[in-house]
Design a protein around this motif. Structure first.
Motif, PDB file in Angstrom:
ATOM      1  N   ALA A  18       1.034  -0.898  -0.397  1.00 45.45           N
ATOM      2  CA  ALA A  18       0.019   0.240   0.133  1.00 45.45           C
ATOM      3  C   ALA A  18       1.098   1.208   0.122  1.00 45.45           C
ATOM      4  O   ALA A  18       0.553   2.410  -0.494  1.00 45.45           O
ATOM      5  CB  ALA A  18      -0.668  -0.040   1.223  1.00 45.45           C
ATOM      6  N   GLU A  19       1.836   0.931   0.785  1.00 42.46           N
ATOM      7  CA  GLU A  19       3.268   1.808   0.613  1.00 42.46           C
ATOM      8  C   GLU A  19       3.230   2.803  -0.298  1.00 42.46           C
ATOM      9  O   GLU A  19       3.342   3.092  -1.154  1.00 42.46           O
ATOM     10  CB  GLU A  19       3.959   2.157   1.708  1.00 42.46           C
ATOM     11  CG  GLU A  19       3.744   2.453   3.610  1.00 42.46           C
ATOM     12  CD  GLU A  19       3.979   1.654   4.428  1.00 42.46           C
ATOM     13  OE1 GLU A  19       5.776   1.724   3.937  1.00 42.46           O
ATOM     14  OE2 GLU A  19       4.382   2.210   5.453  1.00 42.46           O
ATOM     15  N   GLN A  20       3.743   1.371  -1.454  1.00 41.39           N
ATOM     16  CA  GLN A  20       4.971   1.266  -2.566  1.00 41.39           C
ATOM     17  C   GLN A  20       3.268   2.244  -3.437  1.00 41.39           C
ATOM     18  O   GLN A  20       3.646   2.923  -4.916  1.00 41.39           O
ATOM     19  CB  GLN A  20       4.662   0.190  -2.882  1.00 41.39           C
ATOM     20  CG  GLN A  20       6.230  -0.230  -2.335  1.00 41.39           C
ATOM     21  CD  GLN A  20       5.998  -1.788  -2.522  1.00 41.39           C
ATOM     22  OE1 GLN A  20       5.516  -2.433  -3.713  1.00 41.39           O
ATOM     23  NE2 GLN A  20       7.809  -2.285  -2.955  1.00 41.39           N
ATOM     24  N   LEU A  39      -5.491  12.153  -9.051  1.00 50.32           N
ATOM     25  CA  LEU A  39      -4.457  11.137  -7.992  1.00 50.32           C
ATOM     26  C   LEU A  39      -4.422  11.308  -7.152  1.00 50.32           C
ATOM     27  O   LEU A  39      -4.242  10.952  -5.419  1.00 50.32           O
ATOM     28  CB  LEU A  39      -3.002  12.142  -9.613  1.00 50.32           C
ATOM     29  CG  LEU A  39      -2.594  10.975 -10.636  1.00 50.32           C
ATOM     30  CD1 LEU A  39      -1.749  11.670 -10.685  1.00 50.32           C
ATOM     31  CD2 LEU A  39      -2.791   9.895  -9.912  1.00 50.32           C
ATOM     32  N   ALA A  40      -4.957  12.758  -6.700  1.00 49.97           N
ATOM     33  CA  ALA A  40      -5.109  13.436  -5.592  1.00 49.97           C
ATOM     34  C   ALA A  40      -6.182  12.197  -4.484  1.00 49.97           C
ATOM     35  O   ALA A  40      -5.950  12.077  -3.092  1.00 49.97           O
ATOM     36  CB  ALA A  40      -5.821  14.689  -4.641  1.00 49.97           C
ATOM     37  N   ARG A  41      -7.794  12.003  -5.355  1.00 49.94           N
ATOM     38  CA  ARG A  41      -8.456  11.237  -4.100  1.00 49.94           C
ATOM     39  C   ARG A  41      -7.858   9.858  -4.620  1.00 49.94           C
ATOM     40  O   ARG A  41      -8.276   9.431  -3.078  1.00 49.94           O
ATOM     41  CB  ARG A  41      -9.724  11.586  -5.410  1.00 49.94           C
ATOM     42  CG  ARG A  41      -9.824  12.819  -5.445  1.00 49.94           C
ATOM     43  CD  ARG A  41     -11.612  12.511  -5.340  1.00 49.94           C
ATOM     44  NE  ARG A  41     -12.491  12.358  -7.071  1.00 49.94           N
ATOM     45  CZ  ARG A  41     -11.908  12.452  -8.070  1.00 49.94           C
ATOM     46  NH1 ARG A  41     -12.165  13.825  -8.077  1.00 49.94           N
ATOM     47  NH2 ARG A  41     -12.122  12.267  -9.335  1.00 49.94           N
ATOM     48  N   ARG A  42      -7.172   9.874  -4.928  1.00 50.37           N
ATOM     49  CA  ARG A  42      -6.719   8.311  -5.117  1.00 50.37           C
ATOM     50  C   ARG A  42      -5.494   8.097  -4.106  1.00 50.37           C
ATOM     51  O   ARG A  42      -5.382   7.338  -3.377  1.00 50.37           O
ATOM     52  CB  ARG A  42      -5.419   8.411  -6.504  1.00 50.37           C
ATOM     53  CG  ARG A  42      -5.166   6.672  -6.943  1.00 50.37           C
ATOM     54  CD  ARG A  42      -6.068   5.392  -6.239  1.00 50.37           C
ATOM     55  NE  ARG A  42      -5.113   3.976  -6.537  1.00 50.37           N
ATOM     56  CZ  ARG A  42      -5.613   2.821  -5.728  1.00 50.37           C
ATOM     57  NH1 ARG A  42      -6.813   2.667  -5.052  1.00 50.37           N
ATOM     58  NH2 ARG A  42      -5.589   1.529  -6.278  1.00 50.37           N
ATOM     59  N   GLN A  43      -4.403   9.076  -3.954  1.00 49.61           N
ATOM     60  CA  GLN A  43      -3.171   9.205  -2.663  1.00 49.61           C
ATOM     61  C   GLN A  43      -4.793   9.540  -1.410  1.00 49.61           C
ATOM     62  O   GLN A  43      -3.975   8.449  -0.510  1.00 49.61           O
ATOM     63  CB  GLN A  43      -2.565  10.568  -3.458  1.00 49.61           C
ATOM     64  CG  GLN A  43      -1.482  10.582  -2.083  1.00 49.61           C
ATOM     65  CD  GLN A  43      -0.664  11.760  -2.413  1.00 49.61           C
ATOM     66  OE1 GLN A  43      -0.629  11.600  -3.294  1.00 49.61           O
ATOM     67  NE2 GLN A  43       0.151  12.452  -1.391  1.00 49.61           N
ATOM     68  N   GLN A  53       4.138   5.253  -5.687  1.00 48.47           N
ATOM     69  CA  GLN A  53       3.750   6.206  -7.249  1.00 48.47           C
ATOM     70  C   GLN A  53       2.735   7.044  -7.378  1.00 48.47           C
ATOM     71  O   GLN A  53       3.247   7.619  -8.285  1.00 48.47           O
ATOM     72  CB  GLN A  53       3.381   3.984  -7.637  1.00 48.47           C
ATOM     73  CG  GLN A  53       4.198   3.419  -7.451  1.00 48.47           C
ATOM     74  CD  GLN A  53       3.502   1.973  -8.053  1.00 48.47           C
ATOM     75  OE1 GLN A  53       2.604   1.866  -8.144  1.00 48.47           O
ATOM     76  NE2 GLN A  53       4.559   1.145  -8.149  1.00 48.47           N
ATOM     77  N   VAL A  54       1.672   7.489  -6.680  1.00 45.90           N
ATOM     78  CA  VAL A  54       0.663   7.479  -7.231  1.00 45.90           C
ATOM     79  C   VAL A  54       1.351   9.044  -7.078  1.00 45.90           C
ATOM     80  O   VAL A  54       1.356  10.741  -7.595  1.00 45.90           O
ATOM     81  CB  VAL A  54      -0.108   7.888  -6.416  1.00 45.90           C
ATOM     82  CG1 VAL A  54      -1.265   8.862  -6.489  1.00 45.90           C
ATOM     83  CG2 VAL A  54      -1.075   6.305  -6.769  1.00 45.90           C
ATOM     84  N   ARG A  55       1.850   9.134  -5.639  1.00 40.38           N
ATOM     85  CA  ARG A  55       2.323  10.807  -5.949  1.00 40.38           C
ATOM     86  C   ARG A  55       3.307  11.239  -6.443  1.00 40.38           C
ATOM     87  O   ARG A  55       3.249  12.615  -6.499  1.00 40.38           O
ATOM     88  CB  ARG A  55       3.099  10.652  -4.273  1.00 40.38           C
ATOM     89  CG  ARG A  55       3.711  12.062  -3.425  1.00 40.38           C
ATOM     90  CD  ARG A  55       3.702  11.744  -1.990  1.00 40.38           C
ATOM     91  NE  ARG A  55       3.378  11.657  -1.119  1.00 40.38           N
ATOM     92  CZ  ARG A  55       3.744  10.289  -0.384  1.00 40.38           C
ATOM     93  NH1 ARG A  55       4.550   9.269  -0.613  1.00 40.38           N
ATOM     94  NH2 ARG A  55       2.998   9.960   0.792  1.00 40.38           N
TER      95      ARG A  55
END
Length: 247
Positions: free
Chosen positions: A68-70, A107-111, A74-76
């Motif tokens: 999950a952290e990876q 991407l912000a929502r996904r993050q 990636q999204v960040r």
């Protein structure tokens, strides 16, 4: 069968030693530590299985947290690249700018969603780790009790074994002085009669079956030669006559 009265009386000494050996064997088998060890072993096995399950859960959570952290990273990184493109002014087309802004927002929502996943996994892992710590302590406690009970059992068994070895030696010495045919009959009867092959005739009562002899049997024994090996009519054990037989 005939045997000297002294040999017959000596047979009672053999019987007493055999009774003591049987008592020691029973005591060895019935030590309270046996039940204690069985109970503790059951508890230990159950706790150990629970500990393994908790450790497995912790390990699974650790892998899930890393994944999950990876995903968050990636999204960040992707969002950072998009923001850099947006800030650089390299994208001039209004439509491309709109699409880029939408992607940054997405991407912000996904993050955010992925970061929530990370937190949820971290909470589950923390709970699993607490469970591991608790169970580790409990397993160690039961193991300590099990080691103590095992030590006490082994010490008790060793003491009983030493006594049994001493009694066995005494039995060998006494039995060696008993005629072989008389000892053979006694041993066969002892096996058939629950460990008692010879019994004292006391006040006209067989000490083996605890039954009083009838008058006919008493008269037959009275008439028998002192060397004759007599048997109880009720239980078939060897009856040894003494001054207390009441004849």
């Amino acid at each position: 069968m005939n045997a000297a009265p002294a040999d017959q009386i000596r047979l009672l000494d053999v019987q007493d030693l055999d009774v003591r050996l049987a008592q020691l064997a029973h005591k060895r088998k019935s030590l309270p530590e046996h039940a204690e060890i069985e109970s503790l072993t059951k508890d230990f096995t159950q706790l150990r299985d629970l500990l393994v399950a908790a450790q497995t859960e912790d390990s699974d959570c650790a892998r899930e947290q890393t994944k999950a952290e990876q995903d968050v990273d990636q999204v960040r990184q992707r969002a950072a690249r998009d923001q850099q493109r947006l800030d650089s002014g390299a994208v001039t087309s209004p439509k491309d700018l709109e699409n880029l802004q939408k992607e940054i927002t997405s991407l912000a929502r996904r993050q955010g969603d992925l970061e929530d996943v990370v937190l949820e996994v971290m909470e589950r892992r923390e709970s699993a780790q607490e469970r591991v710590a608790e169970l580790t302590e409990r397993v160690a406690s039961v193991q300590s009790k099990l080691d103590d009970a095992t030590g006490r059992r082994d010490a008790a068994q060793a003491e009983l074994d030493r006594e049994a070895a001493s009694v066995t030696k005494d039995r060998e010495v006494v039995a060696a002085a008993v005629p072989a045919d008389l000892l053979g009959l006694y041993d066969r009867l002892r096996v058939k009669q629950g460990g008692i092959g010879a019994a004292k005739l006391h006040q006209r009562r067989c000490e083996g079956c605890r039954l009083e002899l009838d008058i006919t049997e008493v008269n037959e024994i009275k008439a028998a030669s002192p060397d004759k090996v007599v048997r109880c009519e009720n239980c078939s054990r060897i009856l040894v006559r003494t001054s207390e037989s009441g004849l």
